[in-house]
Enzyme design. Structure first.
Site, PDB file in Angstrom:
ATOM      1  N   TYR A 122       0.583  20.754  69.163  1.00 48.67           N
ATOM      2  CA  TYR A 122      -0.680  20.571  69.863  1.00 48.67           C
ATOM      3  C   TYR A 122      -0.709  21.187  71.254  1.00 48.67           C
ATOM      4  CZ  TYR A 122      -4.266  17.692  67.675  1.00 48.67           C
ATOM      5  OH  TYR A 122      -5.315  17.247  66.933  1.00 48.67           O
ATOM      6  N   LYS A 158       9.510  14.012  60.288  1.00 47.65           N
ATOM      7  CA  LYS A 158       9.853  14.821  59.115  1.00 47.65           C
ATOM      8  C   LYS A 158      11.212  15.474  59.414  1.00 47.65           C
ATOM      9  CE  LYS A 158       8.635  16.739  55.151  1.00 47.65           C
ATOM     10  NZ  LYS A 158       8.606  15.979  53.905  1.00 47.65           N
ATOM     11  N   ASP A 179       5.312  12.000  55.089  1.00 45.70           N
ATOM     12  CA  ASP A 179       4.648  12.069  53.779  1.00 45.70           C
ATOM     13  C   ASP A 179       4.757  10.722  53.063  1.00 45.70           C
ATOM     14  OD1 ASP A 179       7.340  12.699  53.913  1.00 45.70           O
ATOM     15  OD2 ASP A 179       7.306  14.224  52.348  1.00 45.70           O
ATOM     16  N   ASP A 216      -2.157  12.433  65.061  1.00 44.71           N
ATOM     17  CA  ASP A 216      -3.564  12.787  64.897  1.00 44.71           C
ATOM     18  C   ASP A 216      -4.009  12.528  63.461  1.00 44.71           C
ATOM     19  OD1 ASP A 216      -6.021  13.965  65.652  1.00 44.71           O
ATOM     20  OD2 ASP A 216      -5.409  15.873  64.752  1.00 44.71           O
TER      21      ASP A 216
END
Ligand code: NAD
Length: 360
Positions: free
Chosen positions: A124, A191, A224, A248
């Protein structure tokens, strides 16, 4: 007590939900002096920048702002006002509670989650290079030299940077919040199995910080897997702490669990200032129609009252709003059983109903 607050109405549906919220907050009988500052599309045309210095100065001075959403053009055009604002004021923590209120149509009647999103770095930060530029080509050679891996020559490149300092700071914020609010568990979302360096650093930082909070449970989960678990059993989770981009996306998912974006408030908090704004964007196709739900923005106002130490007024507004939602009469289209229900009221009429409840 009188509070001076910077009010940024924003654009799209922003001015409507901001006005509804201003009226509700004033009905608490607290006194506010609103310093109105412009940001977004309209001011871009007038001043050549979507985030004038005067708006930043106003927030620096007042230390607290209530902000409506601001449109960010997709692809070209100016950089996001929201990202720029969070970076300029170092509003490093994005706090987004997602709670189901009785009366809301949802498959999940018992959600009470708090998303803590890192706000200043990750993909971002806006460090990106268009494909074919000198910088993109230079980076491609550098990467080939350093790793032996070739990036396709027509690639655009975005930089994902995660620092130990920002990771520790956001995880500490999440634990402090959990402790202060009597929450039971913090889940770090990442992740790190694939992004071993960047997300790995976030995870290791979280594990380190967690050791200082033996009274709050800690776990970590792949983003996930988290997405699936949230859809299946959201009540198993409490406080989630995430890097910027995952935060987000998971915030919108969590908003969906509790009835939609019209119900999800937020705050961007730093050491020197705080900006309260809903999770939702400027929903341009509804702009000027007095149609959308003001709840997310009013609840952002409730968070602001709590931040100002006005917990009694905050509770009054939240209770009045919850009563209006539970009655289901004076609510906007998204809170009705059918979206085309002709008895749905407008943004401003829903705020009127909250004000009437406050005056009872
Ligand atoms: P959005 O949140 O504006 O709207 C998506 C959909 O959600 C709407 O079409 C509507 O169906 C629903 N929705 C949103 N707010 C609602 C409300 N208060 N009541 C009822 N329904 C509501 O998302 P988008 O269309 O992806 O983004 C529009 C613009 O907003 C983009 O330019 C985006 O960059 C910007 N944005 C700004 C902020 C911010 O200012 N903090 C946050 C997110 C998106």
């Amino acid at each position: 007590m009188s509070y001076t607050v910077t009010l940024i109405p924003g654009d799209g549906i922003g001015p409507e939900v901001a006005e509804a919220t201003r009226r509700v907050l004033e009905a608490t009988r607290l006194s506010f002096r609103w310093e109105v500052a412009e940001a977004g599309l309209a001011v871009m045309e007038k001043e050549g920048t979507p985030l004038p210095n005067s708006a930043l100065e106003s927030i620096r001075r007042n230390k607290v702002a209530l902000k409506g959403p601001v449109t960010t053009p997709v692809g070209g055009g100016f950089r996001s006002v929201n990202v720029a604002l969070r970076q300029a004021l170092d509003l490093y923590a994005c706090l987004r509670p997602c709670k189901t209120y009785p009366g809301v149509r949802t498959l999940y009647p018992q959600v009470d989650l708090v998303i803590v999103r890192e706000n200043t770095e990750d993909l971002y930060s806006g460090i990106e290079f268009e494909s074919g530029t000198k910088e993109a080509v230079q980076l491609q050679s550098l990467i080939a030299e350093a790793t032996g891996q070739c990036i396709a020559s027509d690639s655009a490149i975005g930089i994902k940077s995660i620092s130990a300092t920002a990771s520790r700071r956001i995880v500490k914020f999440a634990f402090d919040y959990a402790r202060a609010q009597g929450r039971r568990k913090v889940t770090a979302v990442h992740k790190a199995n694939i992004m071993k360096a960047s997300d790995g650093l976030f995870l290791r930082s979280a594990q380190e910080v967690a050791k200082d909070y033996p009274d709050v449970a800690f776990e970590d989960m792949l983003v996930d897997n988290m997405s699936m678990h949230l859809v299946q059993r959201p009540e198993d989770y409490d406080v989630l702490v995430l890097p910027n981009l995952y935060g987000d996306i998971i915030s919108d998912l969590a908003a969906g669990l509790v009835g939609g974006l019209g119900l999800a408030p937020g705050a961007n908090i730093g050491d020197d200032a705080a900006v309260f704004e809903p999770t939702h964007g400027s929903a341009p196709r509804y702009a000027g129609q007095n149609k959308v739900n003001p709840t997310a923005m009013i609840l952002s106002g409730v968070m602001m009252l709590r931040h100002l130490g006005e917990s009694k007024a905050a509770q009054m507004v939240e209770t009045a709003l919850a009563q209006v939602i539970a009655e289901g009469k004076d609510v906007t289209y998204d809170l009705k059983l059918r979206r085309d229900d002709p008895t749905a009221v407008g943004t401003s009429q829903m705020a009127d109903a909250v004000i009437q409840h406050l005056r009872r």
